[in-house]
Each structure stands twice: as C-alpha cells, then as structure tokens.
Design a protein around this motif. Structure first.
Motif, PDB file in Angstrom:
ATOM      1  N   TYR A   1      -4.164  -2.728   9.393  1.00  0.00           N
ATOM      2  CA  TYR A   1      -4.161  -1.613   8.457  1.00  0.00           C
ATOM      3  C   TYR A   1      -3.662  -0.347   9.142  1.00  0.00           C
ATOM      4  N   LEU A   2      -3.182   0.575   8.325  1.00  0.00           N
ATOM      5  CA  LEU A   2      -2.861   1.909   8.809  1.00  0.00           C
ATOM      6  C   LEU A   2      -3.408   2.896   7.779  1.00  0.00           C
ATOM      7  N   ARG A   3      -4.449   3.589   8.173  1.00  0.00           N
ATOM      8  CA  ARG A   3      -5.022   4.621   7.327  1.00  0.00           C
ATOM      9  C   ARG A   3      -4.322   5.930   7.661  1.00  0.00           C
ATOM     10  N   MET A   4      -3.762   6.561   6.634  1.00  0.00           N
ATOM     11  CA  MET A   4      -2.986   7.776   6.838  1.00  0.00           C
ATOM     12  C   MET A   4      -3.616   8.911   6.039  1.00  0.00           C
ATOM     13  N   ASN A   5      -4.061   9.941   6.735  1.00  0.00           N
ATOM     14  CA  ASN A   5      -4.664  11.109   6.109  1.00  0.00           C
ATOM     15  C   ASN A   5      -3.787  12.339   6.328  1.00  0.00           C
ATOM     16  N   SER A   6      -4.048  13.361   5.544  1.00  0.00           N
ATOM     17  CA  SER A   6      -3.334  14.634   5.679  1.00  0.00           C
ATOM     18  C   SER A   6      -1.830  14.435   5.739  1.00  0.00           C
TER      19      SER A   6
ATOM     20  N   ALA B   1       1.735   7.830  17.998  1.00  0.00           N
ATOM     21  CA  ALA B   1       2.750   8.861  18.205  1.00  0.00           C
ATOM     22  C   ALA B   1       2.075  10.228  18.114  1.00  0.00           C
ATOM     23  N   ASP B   2       2.578  11.166  18.876  1.00  0.00           N
ATOM     24  CA  ASP B   2       1.975  12.510  18.881  1.00  0.00           C
ATOM     25  C   ASP B   2       1.953  13.112  17.477  1.00  0.00           C
ATOM     26  N   SER B   3       2.945  12.795  16.687  1.00  0.00           N
ATOM     27  CA  SER B   3       3.075  13.391  15.362  1.00  0.00           C
ATOM     28  C   SER B   3       1.995  12.926  14.391  1.00  0.00           C
ATOM     29  N   VAL B   4       1.297  11.833  14.717  1.00  0.00           N
ATOM     30  CA  VAL B   4       0.294  11.312  13.779  1.00  0.00           C
ATOM     31  C   VAL B   4      -1.112  11.289  14.360  1.00  0.00           C
ATOM     32  N   LYS B   5      -1.244  11.659  15.629  1.00  0.00           N
ATOM     33  CA  LYS B   5      -2.567  11.642  16.258  1.00  0.00           C
ATOM     34  C   LYS B   5      -3.547  12.512  15.485  1.00  0.00           C
ATOM     35  N   GLY B   6      -4.725  11.953  15.273  1.00  0.00           N
ATOM     36  CA  GLY B   6      -5.757  12.679  14.540  1.00  0.00           C
ATOM     37  C   GLY B   6      -5.651  12.538  13.034  1.00  0.00           C
ATOM     38  N   ARG B   7      -4.542  11.981  12.548  1.00  0.00           N
ATOM     39  CA  ARG B   7      -4.353  11.815  11.103  1.00  0.00           C
ATOM     40  C   ARG B   7      -4.283  10.348  10.705  1.00  0.00           C
ATOM     41  N   PHE B   8      -3.708   9.515  11.554  1.00  0.00           N
ATOM     42  CA  PHE B   8      -3.536   8.096  11.255  1.00  0.00           C
ATOM     43  C   PHE B   8      -4.496   7.262  12.103  1.00  0.00           C
ATOM     44  N   THR B   9      -4.949   6.158  11.530  1.00  0.00           N
ATOM     45  CA  THR B   9      -5.821   5.239  12.245  1.00  0.00           C
ATOM     46  C   THR B   9      -5.369   3.810  12.004  1.00  0.00           C
ATOM     47  N   ILE B  10      -5.117   3.087  13.088  1.00  0.00           N
ATOM     48  CA  ILE B  10      -4.766   1.676  12.986  1.00  0.00           C
ATOM     49  C   ILE B  10      -6.023   0.844  13.204  1.00  0.00           C
ATOM     50  N   SER B  11      -6.126  -0.243  12.454  1.00  0.00           N
ATOM     51  CA  SER B  11      -7.254  -1.152  12.617  1.00  0.00           C
ATOM     52  C   SER B  11      -6.781  -2.557  12.262  1.00  0.00           C
ATOM     53  N   ARG B  12      -7.594  -3.536  12.623  1.00  0.00           N
ATOM     54  CA  ARG B  12      -7.210  -4.914  12.317  1.00  0.00           C
ATOM     55  C   ARG B  12      -8.449  -5.725  12.004  1.00  0.00           C
ATOM     56  N   ASP B  13      -8.227  -6.743  11.189  1.00  0.00           N
ATOM     57  CA  ASP B  13      -9.262  -7.721  10.867  1.00  0.00           C
ATOM     58  C   ASP B  13      -8.677  -9.078  11.205  1.00  0.00           C
ATOM     59  N   ASN B  14      -9.022  -9.582  12.363  1.00  0.00           N
ATOM     60  CA  ASN B  14      -8.426 -10.848  12.815  1.00  0.00           C
ATOM     61  C   ASN B  14      -8.841 -12.028  11.936  1.00  0.00           C
TER      62      ASN B  14
ATOM     63  N   GLY C   1      -2.524  14.313   0.906  1.00  0.00           N
ATOM     64  CA  GLY C   1      -3.161  13.097   0.413  1.00  0.00           C
ATOM     65  C   GLY C   1      -3.278  12.020   1.467  1.00  0.00           C
ATOM     66  N   SER C   2      -3.801  10.871   1.032  1.00  0.00           N
ATOM     67  CA  SER C   2      -4.052   9.748   1.933  1.00  0.00           C
ATOM     68  C   SER C   2      -3.531   8.452   1.339  1.00  0.00           C
ATOM     69  N   LEU C   3      -3.201   7.543   2.216  1.00  0.00           N
ATOM     70  CA  LEU C   3      -2.820   6.182   1.844  1.00  0.00           C
ATOM     71  C   LEU C   3      -3.310   5.239   2.923  1.00  0.00           C
ATOM     72  N   THR C   4      -3.560   4.001   2.518  1.00  0.00           N
ATOM     73  CA  THR C   4      -3.856   2.950   3.485  1.00  0.00           C
ATOM     74  C   THR C   4      -2.856   1.827   3.298  1.00  0.00           C
ATOM     75  N   LEU C   5      -2.118   1.542   4.349  1.00  0.00           N
ATOM     76  CA  LEU C   5      -1.174   0.428   4.345  1.00  0.00           C
ATOM     77  C   LEU C   5      -1.853  -0.818   4.893  1.00  0.00           C
ATOM     78  N   SER C   6      -1.453  -1.957   4.361  1.00  0.00           N
ATOM     79  CA  SER C   6      -1.956  -3.245   4.836  1.00  0.00           C
ATOM     80  C   SER C   6      -0.780  -4.127   5.204  1.00  0.00           C
TER      81      SER C   6
ATOM     82  N   GLY D   1       0.781  -1.230   0.000  1.00  0.00           N
ATOM     83  CA  GLY D   1       0.000   0.000   0.000  1.00  0.00           C
ATOM     84  C   GLY D   1       0.812   1.279   0.000  1.00  0.00           C
ATOM     85  N   GLY D   2       2.123   1.177   0.128  1.00  0.00           N
ATOM     86  CA  GLY D   2       2.944   2.364   0.084  1.00  0.00           C
ATOM     87  C   GLY D   2       3.021   2.942  -1.318  1.00  0.00           C
ATOM     88  N   GLY D   3       3.642   4.106  -1.412  1.00  0.00           N
ATOM     89  CA  GLY D   3       3.797   4.734  -2.710  1.00  0.00           C
ATOM     90  C   GLY D   3       4.086   6.207  -2.576  1.00  0.00           C
TER      91      GLY D   3
END
Length: 118
Positions: free
Chosen positions: A82-87, A63-76, A16-21, A8-10
């Motif tokens: 996943y890591l959803r990265m915004n802004s 991390a303080d530097s990503v709070k409010g912009r990144f969201t971690i989630s999982r599908d067991n 912009g936004s990216l979602t890593l898996s 999912g990188g690039g």
C-alpha cells in the motif's frame, strides 16, 4: 506469470488523501521475499522512486519530496503493498507504479493515475 495490479488512484483536491494498493501474483518465490517499491512518473519527467520497503518490512525509504506525507506498508498474507498519501499537492500528480524487486529481477505494474487538482 508475475502480475502486479495497482488500484486506488483518482482525482483528489489539494490537501486530500488517497491510498494506493498493489496486489501481486504469480511469483516463483514468495511475495514476502521481495522488496516492494512505489515509483511515479509525471508527464515530461523521469520515473522516480517514491517509497520502498524491504521484504521483512524492517526498512523503509522515501523520496525527500514525500517524507512525512506518504507511508508505505505491506501485508504479506495478502500479497499486497500500500501507499498512503496525505497532504497531496499538484506536484504529486503522476502515474504511480508498483514494483517488486528480488535481485536480479524487477517486475512492474501497469500503473494507476493520481491527479491532484482543484
């Protein structure tokens, strides 16, 4: 053999936004018992913890530097985190690594590069 494969990188423009898996396989214990983490390492800098989520998904840390912009989630059910990265901004440029931790073990993926540039 434990394997963590990130994707999912690039290249993305600032704002912009990216979602890593990260797909995990080969665990002796089930994926759901592992705390999952995302770390990153920029050139010339130490690897830093970006986000983590406990095995139950009940506790997340950022991390303080990503709070409010990144969201971690999982599908067991899919052994995936996943890591959803915004802004995104240029300071987010780094190699991003997935890690699975279950004391006393920690396993790492090979990483996926994220570059934020116009």
């Amino acid at each position: 053999q434990v394997q963590l494969v990130e994707s999912g990188g690039g290249l993305v423009q600032p704002g912009g936004s990216l979602t890593l898996s990260c797909v995990a396989s080969g665990f002796t214990n089930t994926f759901s018992t592992y705390t999952m983490r995302w770390h990153r390492q920029a050139p010339g800098k130490e690897r830093e913890l970006v986000a983590s989520m406990t095995s139950t998904g009940g506790t997340t840390n950022y991390a303080d530097s990503v709070k409010g912009r990144f969201t971690i989630s999982r599908d067991n059910a899919k052994n995936t985190v996943y890591l959803r990265m915004n802004s995104l901004n240029p300071e987010d440029t780094a190699m991003y690594y997935c890690a699975a931790r279950r004391v006393p073990y920690i396993y790492w993926g090979q990483g996926t590069q994220v570059t934020v540039s116009s």
